[in-house]
Design a protein around this motif. Sequence first.
Motif, PDB file in Angstrom:
ATOM      1  N   TYR A   1      -8.362  -1.368   8.693  1.00 27.67           N
ATOM      2  CA  TYR A   1      -7.242  -1.427   7.755  1.00 27.67           C
ATOM      3  C   TYR A   1      -7.268  -2.713   6.941  1.00 27.67           C
ATOM      4  O   TYR A   1      -7.007  -2.707   5.762  1.00 27.67           O
ATOM      5  CB  TYR A   1      -5.906  -1.335   8.502  1.00 27.67           C
TER       6      TYR A   1
ATOM      7  N   TRP B   1      -6.086   4.599   0.696  1.00 26.35           N
ATOM      8  CA  TRP B   1      -5.844   3.513  -0.268  1.00 26.35           C
ATOM      9  C   TRP B   1      -7.039   3.220  -1.167  1.00 26.35           C
ATOM     10  O   TRP B   1      -7.151   2.144  -1.716  1.00 26.35           O
ATOM     11  CB  TRP B   1      -5.387   2.243   0.430  1.00 26.35           C
TER      12      TRP B   1
ATOM     13  N   SER C   1       5.484  12.588   2.641  1.00 26.87           N
ATOM     14  CA  SER C   1       5.624  11.973   3.960  1.00 26.87           C
ATOM     15  C   SER C   1       5.394  13.026   5.029  1.00 26.87           C
ATOM     16  O   SER C   1       5.841  14.165   4.900  1.00 26.87           O
ATOM     17  CB  SER C   1       7.025  11.388   4.129  1.00 26.87           C
TER      18      SER C   1
ATOM     19  N   ARG D   1       0.828  -1.202   0.000  1.00 29.77           N
ATOM     20  CA  ARG D   1       0.000   0.000   0.000  1.00 29.77           C
ATOM     21  C   ARG D   1       0.861   1.252   0.000  1.00 29.77           C
ATOM     22  O   ARG D   1       1.910   1.315   0.631  1.00 29.77           O
ATOM     23  CB  ARG D   1      -0.892   0.019   1.228  1.00 29.77           C
ATOM     24  N   GLU D   2       0.375   2.249  -0.696  1.00 29.65           N
ATOM     25  CA  GLU D   2       1.077   3.528  -0.761  1.00 29.65           C
ATOM     26  C   GLU D   2       0.794   4.325   0.509  1.00 29.65           C
ATOM     27  O   GLU D   2      -0.365   4.516   0.886  1.00 29.65           O
ATOM     28  CB  GLU D   2       0.594   4.310  -1.980  1.00 29.65           C
ATOM     29  N   ILE D   3       1.838   4.773   1.187  1.00 27.64           N
ATOM     30  CA  ILE D   3       1.699   5.605   2.374  1.00 27.64           C
ATOM     31  C   ILE D   3       1.877   7.052   1.915  1.00 27.64           C
ATOM     32  O   ILE D   3       2.938   7.435   1.421  1.00 27.64           O
ATOM     33  CB  ILE D   3       2.755   5.266   3.444  1.00 27.64           C
TER      34      ILE D   3
ATOM     35  N   GLN E   1      -4.435  11.421   5.856  1.00 27.26           N
ATOM     36  CA  GLN E   1      -3.770  10.256   5.284  1.00 27.26           C
ATOM     37  C   GLN E   1      -4.580   9.698   4.128  1.00 27.26           C
ATOM     38  O   GLN E   1      -5.808   9.677   4.145  1.00 27.26           O
ATOM     39  CB  GLN E   1      -3.599   9.171   6.344  1.00 27.26           C
TER      40      GLN E   1
END
Length: 150
Positions: free
Chosen positions: A119, A71, A20, A2-4, A68
């Motif tokens: 999640y 996803w 970030s 998963r892309e953070i 955030q």
Amino acid sequence: MREILFRGKRVQDGQWVFGSYVKMDDDMNECFRSRPTKEIHKIIQYEAGDWNLGGWAFYDIVPETVGQYIWLKDKNNTKAFVGDIFIDAKGIKRTIMQNSGGFVTESNPTAFGYNTFPYEALSDEQNASWFSGTCEIISNIHDNPELINK
């Protein structure tokens, strides 16, 4: 994997930046600190420069605007972040919020087909296809707070 990814509004001009998220103190290295520690909130992103000589850019951001990436993408392929306002298949406006177990909406905790949008559920293809096939992000709580359902 998963892309953070996080987003936040820059202190200088209110523009959105993505990257970030870092929360730190002012790190003055004083032996006998005479004032309280100041928290600093930054978004770090890589920016390509002239002749491909880019580097990392550090932006001071307003901490209340940090959100955030959850996803998921809506039907227009727009990434969904905490704080986004979207319209579901029934035409109801909802806000994406974060709780201790994952992501929820303020008016309907089962909007994504789960009690808390955990999640583990985010990778579920059924849940992702429901959101990407029927929902549309229209704004966020920071740019258009008047859109929030009361």
